[in-house]
Write a protein that holds these residues in place. Structure first.
Motif, PDB file in Angstrom:
ATOM      1  N   ASP A  33     -57.121  72.007  45.065  1.00 17.05           N
ATOM      2  CA  ASP A  33     -56.337  71.129  44.200  1.00 17.05           C
ATOM      3  C   ASP A  33     -56.522  71.619  42.759  1.00 17.05           C
ATOM      4  O   ASP A  33     -57.606  72.060  42.386  1.00 17.05           O
ATOM      5  CB  ASP A  33     -56.827  69.678  44.320  1.00 17.05           C
ATOM      6  N   ASN A  78     -55.018  76.335  41.265  1.00 14.46           N
ATOM      7  CA  ASN A  78     -53.640  75.941  41.039  1.00 14.46           C
ATOM      8  C   ASN A  78     -52.784  76.707  42.042  1.00 14.46           C
ATOM      9  O   ASN A  78     -52.745  77.945  42.003  1.00 14.46           O
ATOM     10  CB  ASN A  78     -53.227  76.264  39.595  1.00 14.46           C
ATOM     11  N   TYR A 167     -36.638  64.382  42.767  1.00 21.60           N
ATOM     12  CA  TYR A 167     -37.717  64.304  43.765  1.00 21.60           C
ATOM     13  C   TYR A 167     -37.159  64.479  45.181  1.00 21.60           C
ATOM     14  O   TYR A 167     -37.616  65.339  45.942  1.00 21.60           O
ATOM     15  CB  TYR A 167     -38.437  62.954  43.622  1.00 21.60           C
TER      16      TYR A 167
END
Ligand SMILES: NC(=O)c1ccc[n+]([C@@H]2O[C@H](COP(=O)([O-])OP(=O)(O)OC[C@H]3O[C@@H](n4cnc5c(N)ncnc54)[C@H](O)[C@@H]3O)[C@@H](O)[C@H]2O)c1
Length: 336
Positions: A33, A78, A167
């Motif tokens: 993460d 990342n 989204y």
């Protein structure tokens, strides 16, 4: 379950709850993460202007200490950085990869399309590229937002998708990209479509959490719309169990599943539960935004039939469990 499982974007709400359950079941779990989206660094800078950043940080503390205490491998990467992601995949050699990394808010996605594209779509492309031809199963968390406005009381997975806004459009594009990797590289994949999740250690400020926080802090609860709008509220334990059903069953390969409780309830049903558990609750109704699709029940028959999904947390039970956890957490950890 003794599989090696990698969760990309696994320090988020769904990811850490899933990692804990998988570990408890005997899997070797690794989480990567960036901690930059709806997580430690964005909360420290309060980028999303949440009203109680200290509370969110305390909740994140609990997430990290649970992951640590259960010895879940954590690496800060990342996933936009293909080299770093690929290196980790090479070292860990997962058999199952679950991709969760994303900007997981529709409003934020409309405000920041580029950030959303990079953290949602680029990370997905990198995951697919780094695992193609070498994992047994790839699982992606899509969303009920791919459907757009629900045309029926209950939507099944074969409903035509007409997403509204960034989204939903990116989730739908992601589904297409994964299917293409399935066609070209024989990648065994499963696409899951959850909706309206709530539960322990969520900091995403969706309605369930906002209502409890407002009630605890004696601030007014604002509802966008008249509160009669229905959502298929789903407790995190049901979702986690459903993901595990997908991992365990080969029937999930090359399939899309709705993964919710399977029965929409009006937002006012949450308010009723809140009023039974807090005093002096004040509610104000405001105009709803037009970019939020009208949703409802997602039909979960397919998941029940093919992978043995058994949702067991109706709203009255799940929301109560969440409120109980929140009250205890607040008493124990939160110092104003
Ligand atoms: N929570 C819901 O109600 C819901 C409903 C439907 C679908 N989903 C989807 O499920 C997934 C997980 O949702 P969540 O509720 O856990 O969200 P979350 O925001 O809590 O978790 C997302 C995690 O991804 C991480 N991330 C973002 N960009 C990254 C990057 N570039 N590299 C590495 N990590 C990165 C973030 O730091 C965060 O920890 C998302 O894809 C979301 O769209 C969630």
């Amino acid at each position: 379950m003794n599989k090696k499982i990698l969760i990309v974007g696994g320090a988020g709400f769904i990811g850490h709850n899933l990692a804990l359950k998988l570990k408890q079941m005997g899997a070797k779990v690794a989480v990567i993460d960036s901690l930059t989206v709806n997580n430690l660094y964005s909360i420290k800078r309060n980028e999303d202007k949440v009203p109680f950043p200290k509370l969110s940080l305390k909740i994140l503390d609990q997430r990290f200490s649970l992951l640590k205490s259960k010895k879940i491998i954590f690496k800060q990467i990342n996933a936009q950085d293909f080299k770093a992601l690929n290196k980790f995949v090479n070292e860990f050699k997962p058999k199952v990869v679950i991709h969760l990394a994303a900007v997981s808010h529709a409003n934020k996605s409309n405000k920041f399309p580029l950030v959303t594209f990079n953290n949602s779509f680029v990370t997905l492309q990198n995951s697919l590229e780094s695992i193609k031809n070498r994992v047994d199963h790839f699982i992606f968390l899509s969303s009920s937002m791919v459907y757009g406005d629900f045309k029926k009381q209950k939507v099944t997975e074969d409903e035509v998708c007409n997403p509204i806004g960034i989204y939903g459009a990116l989730k739908f594009s992601a589904e297409k990209l994964i299917k293409a990797y399935g066609q070209v590289y024989n990648l065994p994949y499963t696409i899951l479509r959850p909706s309206a999740l709530y539960g322990e250690r969520c900091i995403s400020r969706r309605v369930g959490q906002i209502f409890i926080e407002s009630a605890i802090n004696k601030s007014k609860i604002i509802i966008n719309g008249d509160g009669r709008e229905k959502l298929d509220f789903t407790y995190i334990d049901d979702l986690v169990d459903g993901i595990i059903c997908a991992i365990k069953s080969k029937n999930s390969f090359q399939e899309i599943f709705n993964l919710t409780y399977g029965s929409a309830q009006p937002i006012n049903a949450l308010i009723k539960i809140i009023k039974n558990n807090f005093s002096d609750v004040e509610v104000e109704y405001k105009k709803r935004g037009k970019l939020m699709p009208i949703r409802g029940t997602l039909d979960v028959k397919k998941a029940k039939r093919l992978i043995g999904y058994k949702p067991s947390w109706p709203l009255e039970k799940g929301y109560l469990a969440y409120i109980k956890w929140y009250k205890n957490f607040y008493k124990k950890f939160f110092i104003i």
